[in-house]
Design an enzyme around this catalytic site. Structure first.
Site, PDB file in Angstrom:
ATOM      1  N   GLY A   1       0.360  -5.778   0.283  1.00 60.60           N
ATOM      2  CA  GLY A   1      -0.598  -5.871  -0.814  1.00 60.60           C
ATOM      3  C   GLY A   1       0.015  -6.298  -2.124  1.00 60.60           C
TER       4      GLY A   1
ATOM      5  N   GLU B   1       0.054  -9.948  -1.896  1.00 60.24           N
ATOM      6  CA  GLU B   1      -1.319 -10.459  -1.953  1.00 60.24           C
ATOM      7  C   GLU B   1      -1.814 -10.527  -3.396  1.00 60.24           C
ATOM      8  OE1 GLU B   1      -3.523  -9.365   2.175  1.00 60.24           O
ATOM      9  OE2 GLU B   1      -2.663  -7.652   1.103  1.00 60.24           O
TER      10      GLU B   1
ATOM     11  N   GLU C   1       2.411  -6.812   7.406  1.00 60.88           N
ATOM     12  CA  GLU C   1       1.470  -5.863   8.008  1.00 60.88           C
ATOM     13  C   GLU C   1       1.528  -5.811   9.525  1.00 60.88           C
ATOM     14  OE1 GLU C   1      -0.250  -6.815   3.943  1.00 60.88           O
ATOM     15  OE2 GLU C   1       0.855  -7.873   5.524  1.00 60.88           O
TER      16      GLU C   1
ATOM     17  N   ALA D   1       0.834  -1.201   0.000  1.00 61.65           N
ATOM     18  CA  ALA D   1       0.000   0.000   0.000  1.00 61.65           C
ATOM     19  C   ALA D   1       0.871   1.255   0.000  1.00 61.65           C
ATOM     20  CB  ALA D   1      -0.912   0.007   1.222  1.00 61.65           C
TER      21      ALA D   1
END
Length: 288
Positions: free
Chosen positions: A135, A138, A158, A90
């Site tokens: 992310g 992911e 995270e 992110a």
């Protein structure tokens, strides 16, 4: 399989294209000639190491939606044009000035995109030429085949920020690895190199990085080239059967497989495959 001169040429063309597209955060390419059917989406935010901003995520969504709607691509390769970085996760600078509600919406949007990637109807390969964290990883986990280099850095980090993976990581990683191993990686926020990721089964292939920084991309093209000659409808149904089958018990999985297979029986491609085998020639599949 792509020969080395062809791979080198494709690599040069891709690098030249990225040099001419510095104003674009996302670059979409359709390969030509014998490689028609391979689409390439490349992230291009060098200063932010491809961090997932609102704009970049919107561009990714539009690009994938367009590929699905056009129904021309048979294989998609997701890559980076930023040396050393696939995606840093992110965009934390952008995230830092958001309200709690805006943060919630931003995470939801990334999660929605990850779900979209899982359900793309054709094979998606990820070329991990560099760091893939949070992310970024992911998104890679949502694709079908992952290629890393020995110096790639991968991790769901995270918990270092007192949060948790929120874009599918807690669901995708345990499906790939032993759930206990997935928990350890998430709880410790451990970062793996490419070799470690391959040993765990997190990536399909690991290669030595080259001087141009696109070794994983070139390996991904090799794999895409091996997929291209095969029936696109058969691959589509096989992907659907696998994706849905891993979520249910074996008997239900067999029923899903039967339902997917039955959709292939009346297709022209299946008839073409049988005729080509009988005539000892290469089949020409049109996706019908």
């Amino acid at each position: 399989m792509l020969n080395r001169p062809t791979l080198n040429l494709l690599g040069k063309l891709a690098r030249r294209y990225s040099q001419n597209a510095k104003d674009y955060e996302l670059v979409v390419e359709y390969l030509k000639g014998d490689h028609v059917g391979i689409a390439v989406i490349g992230m291009n935010r060098p200063e932010q190491k491809n961090a997932l901003s609102i704009r970049l995520l919107e561009d990714l969504n539009k690009a994938v939606d367009k590929l699905i709607f056009e129904n021309v691509a048979r294989v998609l390769v997701l890559r980076s044009f930023v040396p050393g970085s696939f995606c840093a996760g992110a965009d934390l600078k952008e995230r830092a000035v958001m309200t709690p509600k805006e943060v919630q919406n931003a995470v939801r949007n990334i999660r929605s995109f990850v779900n979209k990637m899982v359900n793309v109807p054709f094979p998606v390969l990820t070329a991990l030429d560099g760091v893939a964290l949070g992310g970024g990883l992911e998104i890679a986990l949502a694709t079908d085949i992952r290629v890393a280099t020995t110096n790639t850095k991968l991790g769901l980090v995270e918990t270092k920020l007192a949060i948790m993976p929120g874009a599918g990581g807690t669901q995708l990683l345990p499906r790939l690895l032993n759930p206990s191993v997935a928990k350890e990686l998430i709880f410790t926020a451990k970062i793996l190199n490419g070799k470690q990721a391959k040993e765990l089964g997190l990536v399909n292939h690991v290669v030595e990085q080259n001087k141009n920084g696109d070794a994983a991309y070139l390996k991904s093209l090799e794999i895409a080239e091996e997929i291209l000659p095969n029936g696109p409808l058969g691959i589509k149904m096989a992907k659907q059967a696998i994706n849905k089958g891993v979520e249910v018990d074996f008997s239900t999985g067999l029923a899903i497989e039967e339902a997917c297979y039955s959709q292939l029986i009346p297709t022209k491609d299946r008839t073409e495959g049988l005729e080509a085998f009988k005539e000892k020639r290469r089949p020409v599949y049109l996706g019908h």
